[in-house]
Design a protein around this motif. Structure first.
Motif, PDB file in Angstrom:
ATOM      1  N   THR A  23      -2.641   3.561 -13.078  1.00  0.00           N
ATOM      2  CA  THR A  23      -2.640   2.149 -12.689  1.00  0.00           C
ATOM      3  C   THR A  23      -1.656   1.322 -13.511  1.00  0.00           C
ATOM      4  N   LYS A  66      -5.288  -2.345  -8.581  1.00  0.00           N
ATOM      5  CA  LYS A  66      -6.655  -1.890  -8.298  1.00  0.00           C
ATOM      6  C   LYS A  66      -7.166  -2.487  -6.989  1.00  0.00           C
ATOM      7  N   ASN A  67      -6.841  -3.746  -6.730  1.00  0.00           N
ATOM      8  CA  ASN A  67      -7.272  -4.383  -5.480  1.00  0.00           C
ATOM      9  C   ASN A  67      -6.598  -3.741  -4.267  1.00  0.00           C
ATOM     10  N   ILE A  68      -5.322  -3.398  -4.405  1.00  0.00           N
ATOM     11  CA  ILE A  68      -4.607  -2.743  -3.309  1.00  0.00           C
ATOM     12  C   ILE A  68      -5.255  -1.398  -3.000  1.00  0.00           C
ATOM     13  N   HIS A 103      -8.319  -0.389  -3.787  1.00  0.00           N
ATOM     14  CA  HIS A 103      -9.681  -0.586  -3.275  1.00  0.00           C
ATOM     15  C   HIS A 103      -9.661  -0.983  -1.798  1.00  0.00           C
ATOM     16  N   GLY A 104      -8.773  -1.895  -1.424  1.00  0.00           N
ATOM     17  CA  GLY A 104      -8.684  -2.320  -0.026  1.00  0.00           C
ATOM     18  C   GLY A 104      -8.295  -1.171   0.888  1.00  0.00           C
ATOM     19  N   ARG A 122      -4.798  -5.557 -12.137  1.00  0.00           N
ATOM     20  CA  ARG A 122      -5.837  -5.974 -11.199  1.00  0.00           C
ATOM     21  C   ARG A 122      -5.315  -5.930  -9.762  1.00  0.00           C
ATOM     22  N   THR A 123      -4.060  -6.336  -9.553  1.00  0.00           N
ATOM     23  CA  THR A 123      -3.483  -6.306  -8.207  1.00  0.00           C
ATOM     24  C   THR A 123      -3.408  -4.880  -7.688  1.00  0.00           C
ATOM     25  N   GLU A 139       0.836  -1.206   0.000  1.00  0.00           N
ATOM     26  CA  GLU A 139       0.000   0.000   0.000  1.00  0.00           C
ATOM     27  C   GLU A 139       0.868   1.252   0.000  1.00  0.00           C
ATOM     28  N   THR A 168     -11.278   1.282   1.234  1.00  0.00           N
ATOM     29  CA  THR A 168     -12.349   0.709   2.051  1.00  0.00           C
ATOM     30  C   THR A 168     -11.971   0.709   3.526  1.00  0.00           C
TER      31      THR A 168
END
Length: 212
Positions: A169, A184-186, A188-189, A181-182, A156, A192
């Protein structure tokens, strides 16, 4: 020292930046004594509600978990606080630790001013104990979960730094050898977990809290 008095056009009236202070102690007599010492202090406004205070003065021994976890900075009065007192104090914004034997009106006012301005002050032995505790925390709890003392994972932190540098990205994925995708997931997490609105908000949050 608390901020200097500013005189307006030579008038008798003065204006001081006010530090709002709440006092917490288990013993009512101790609390009353501290309030008496601080009453009339330059630039001090005493409050009953710690929720609204800029600085909370607390005597080690009360249930520090009951203190509000807001923006107030904490001045803790203690002899040699045990970790059971020190860690909750840190969680509640500990800035200055004043040994009981040094408690005077002048020392309290200086401690409040230091806390208000973000100047930390811990005795050397307590600082050493704190650093050892942080080392254990990192080794035993954070590192196995890929977290740092900032509360962010290393991934992060890396992504936030590159976002702050203006990379998108795809560029971040290339730089870190991740898939898009990784990345974007980082992101997003992170958004959130911290309740942030978007990437710009995440970068602003990290810069404001000096996480990157």
């Amino acid at each position: 020292m608390l901020p200097d008095v500013t005189r307006l056009d030579g008038a008798a009236r003065t204006r001081r930046p006010v530090v709002r202070v709440a006092v917490r102690a288990d013993d009512p007599l101790t609390r009353a004594g501290l309030i008496r010492e601080l009453q009339g202090g330059p630039g001090i406004e005493l409050l009953d509600d710690a929720e609204d205070a800029d600085v909370v003065v607390a005597v080690a021994g009360p249930d520090l978990d009951s203190l509000p976890g807001g923006r107030a900075r904490l001045v803790l009065i203690a002899d040699r606080p045990r970790p059971a007192h020190l860690w909750p104090a840190i969680e509640h914004g500990l800035a200055v630790l004043v040994p009981r034997g040094e408690v005077t009106t002048a020392r309290l006012l200086r401690a409040i001013a230091d806390a208000h301005h973000g100047r930390g002050d811990l005795p050397a032995d307590q600082l050493g104990s704190l650093l050892r505790g942080l080392t254990r925390l990192h080794a035993e709890t954070l590192a196995p979960r890929d977290l740092t003392l900032s509360g962010l994972s290393r991934r992060e932190t890396d992504v936030l730094r590159l976002l702050a540098d203006g990379l998108d990205t795809a560029e971040i994925a290339t730089r870190l050898t991740y898939s898009e995708r990784t990345v974007k997931n980082i992101v997003h997490g992170l958004l959130t977990r911290l309740g942030l609105r978007n990437r710009t908000h995440a970068v602003a949050y990290a810069l404001r809290h000096e996480l990157i």
